[in-house]
Design an enzyme around this catalytic site. Structure first.
Site, PDB file in Angstrom:
ATOM      1  N   SER A   1     129.052  82.265  41.140  1.00 50.28           N
ATOM      2  CA  SER A   1     129.473  81.399  40.032  1.00 50.28           C
ATOM      3  C   SER A   1     130.843  81.875  39.559  1.00 50.28           C
ATOM      4  O   SER A   1     131.749  82.008  40.379  1.00 50.28           O
ATOM      5  CB  SER A   1     128.398  81.440  38.944  1.00 50.28           C
ATOM      6  OG  SER A   1     128.627  80.475  37.968  1.00 50.28           O
TER       7      SER A   1
ATOM      8  N   HIS B   1     128.855  77.469  41.923  1.00 47.88           N
ATOM      9  CA  HIS B   1     128.835  76.556  40.768  1.00 47.88           C
ATOM     10  C   HIS B   1     130.242  76.020  40.527  1.00 47.88           C
ATOM     11  O   HIS B   1     131.195  76.794  40.450  1.00 47.88           O
ATOM     12  CB  HIS B   1     128.377  77.293  39.506  1.00 47.88           C
ATOM     13  CG  HIS B   1     126.954  77.735  39.567  1.00 47.88           C
ATOM     14  ND1 HIS B   1     126.458  78.746  38.792  1.00 47.88           N
ATOM     15  CD2 HIS B   1     125.916  77.298  40.309  1.00 47.88           C
ATOM     16  CE1 HIS B   1     125.170  78.906  39.037  1.00 47.88           C
ATOM     17  NE2 HIS B   1     124.821  78.051  39.979  1.00 47.88           N
TER      18      HIS B   1
ATOM     19  N   ASP C   1     121.171  82.026  37.385  1.00 47.73           N
ATOM     20  CA  ASP C   1     120.788  81.316  38.607  1.00 47.73           C
ATOM     21  C   ASP C   1     120.748  82.308  39.772  1.00 47.73           C
ATOM     22  O   ASP C   1     121.563  83.223  39.854  1.00 47.73           O
ATOM     23  CB  ASP C   1     121.812  80.200  38.886  1.00 47.73           C
ATOM     24  CG  ASP C   1     121.302  79.216  39.932  1.00 47.73           C
ATOM     25  OD1 ASP C   1     120.107  79.258  40.287  1.00 47.73           O
ATOM     26  OD2 ASP C   1     122.114  78.385  40.390  1.00 47.73           O
TER      27      ASP C   1
END
Ligand SMILES: C[S@@+](CC[C@H](N)C(=O)[O-])C[C@H]1O[C@@H](n2cnc3c(N)ncnc32)[C@H](O)[C@@H]1O
Lengths: 279, 192
Positions: free
Chosen positions: B14, B41, B134
């Protein structure tokens, strides 16, 4: 690696049997959907519906008719937006509409219409372009709850900011607020938008051709299918399209891996809009 | 290291993804044997620039994943923005537009969980820099299935929350720097 030598996992056996039960009992056929997603959703359903195992869920599914619509809600997740991917609708407006104008009457099929977001987008676009009056729209899905919502035309008001923005980016010629009235946190779309629409329960997996279309829009439905099923659905679209009719797919769907590719030509390649070749 | 030869690599990243991936992916040799499936992401309206960006820098093939394409060795597949990426048991890729998980689409957990089913113990999973949770649950599923779990070390990471959450949920995970991860991948890929 030799998958065939590996014993099938218990969960995989349960999934296979549950999908078989669903088909035998309710004639909904998920057996050839892309399994990784189906598995995720069945796990989610099992957990949230409070079953110890998928076998227990299957038992309930077979004996309790109320379980079926609940499970269907998990297996057919309804994620959509009005004018989702504005560039797609802009391409329909700028590239496809000029061809459609040449026909005295038109048929448009929105396959897998969910709660109607894509349908209303197209009806509004056709109204803006002066084609609505000569067009009959078919909106189909296998989820009756979603179809009922589509027929009601009511959306959460909190979603309208995104829809409005999308509509504007798609080249919208009017203001989206012209088409709905807002009250109690809900946007209620004008019923005149539905006067040329037929809603019906139709499965791309098990049902047949029902008319000759000039435009079929089927977005983000076939990614949930395996390749064989994708080919079946595309065969259905091929047989449903008039000569030189148009097929629009989702941003990440294409005919590239399909055995039906030869029946179509690229029309707007970047937006996954295809044209049916003359047979 | 597990006794089973790995067949695939999955990576989640991310905030700080580019820095870490820029160390790992360009280091892999042209004859790298394994496929890599990668979720980064990104804001949903961002058009797909990652594959192009890394293509230019890498010796392995780099592409954006397409729906129902077979997984090939020596290729890095990026999840397209605004779609989940999953691996099927028959080693094909699937995309899905299901709702975001933990505010993310693509979701690292979704990729990891499907890959655990498809590859079992023959999988290496890596959680890189990021500022959310996540990947933690997915990494645990992979480790429980006998796969190899790796998280990026905090030192030098742009954001540590994600690898730390993954390590907390999956204590058996090895903690490595991007350079060490690259060396590790090259070494295991060489094994028959
Ligand atoms: C992700 S939604 C896509 C909605 C909309 N077309 C869009 O792109 O925003 C997928 C829809 O396909 C429907 N669907 C799933 N399987 C189907 C089938 N076999 N035949 C017709 N519709 C199906 C689901 O019920 C759901 O409404």
């Amino acid at each position: 690696m030799t998958d065939v030598d590996m014993p099938e996992k218990i969960e995989d056996i349960e999934i296979r049997l549950l999908l078989e039960a669903l088909y035998s009992r309710y004639h909904y056929d998920f057996r050839n959907y892309a399994m990784a997603s189906v598995k995720r959703r069945l796990r989610q359903a099992r957990e949230q519906l409070g079953f110890e195992t998928l076998s227990a869920l299957q038992e309930s599914l077979l004996h309790d008719p109320n379980m079926f619509p609940r499970l269907l809600g998990y297996l057919t997740v309804q994620v959509s937006e009005m004018f989702r991917d504005p560039a797609y609708f802009r391409a329909i407006r700028e590239k496809v509409v000029p061809h459609l104008r040449t026909y005295p009457s038109l048929k448009v099929w929105v396959a897998g219409c969910s709660a109607g977001e894509e349908l209303y987008s197209l009806v509004i676009l056709f109204r803006e372009e002066g084609l609505e009056q000569r067009t009959l729209f078919y909106a189909t899905d296998i989820n009756q709850e979603a179809l009922a919502q589509a027929e009601a035309g009511i959306f959460g008001l909190d979603r309208l900011q995104l829809f409005t923005e999308n509509h504007r980016k798609s080249g919208g010629k009017s203001s989206l607020s012209d088409y709905y009235s807002a009250a109690y946190g809900r946007a209620s779309f004008d019923k005149t938008l539905r006067q040329n629409v037929l809603f019906s329960d139709h499965s791309l997996v098990t049902d047949a051709v029902f008319g000759e279309m000039h435009l079929i829009s089927c977005r983000n439905v076939m990614i949930y299918f395996d390749r064989d099923l994708q080919n079946r659905a595309l065969g259905l679209f091929k047989d449903s399209l008039a000569r030189k009719g148009f097929l629009g797919l989702g941003a990440k769907e294409s005919l590239r891996f399909s055995n039906q590719a030869a029946a179509f030509s690229d029309f707007v390649r970047e937006e996954k809009i295809y044209q049916r070749l003359a047979a | 290291m597990s006794a089973i030869a790995p067949e695939a690599v999955v990576i989640g990243a991310s905030a700080g993804a580019l820095e870490a991936l820029s160390v790992i992916l360009p280091a892999l040799p042209a004859n790298f044997r394994l496929p890599l499936m990668i979720v980064v992401h990104m804001p949903p309206d961002r058009s797909s620039i990652l594959a192009e960006l890394f293509q230019a820098k890498c010796r392995i093939a780099v592409r954006e994943a397409e729906d129902k394409e077979p997984v090939n060795g020596g290729t890095a597949y990026f999840a397209p923005p605004d779609y989940h990426l999953l691996v099927e048991a028959n080693k094909h890729l699937s995309l899905s537009s299901d709702e975001p998980i933990l505010y993310s689409r693509p979701s690292i957990d979704v990729l990891f969980e499907s890959a655990a089913d498809a590859y079992g113990p023959a999988l290496i999973a890596i959680v890189l820099s990021g500022a959310n949770q996540d990947g933690a649950a997915g990494l645990k599923v992979i480790a429980d299935a006998g796969g190899t779990a790796i998280v990026q070390s905090s030192e030098g990471a742009f954001a540590t929350a994600m690898p730390e959450a993954a390590k907390a949920m999956c204590p058996s995970a090895q903690v490595l720097s991007p350079q060490e991860i690259a060396a590790y991948l090259e070494k295991v890929s060489g094994r028959p």
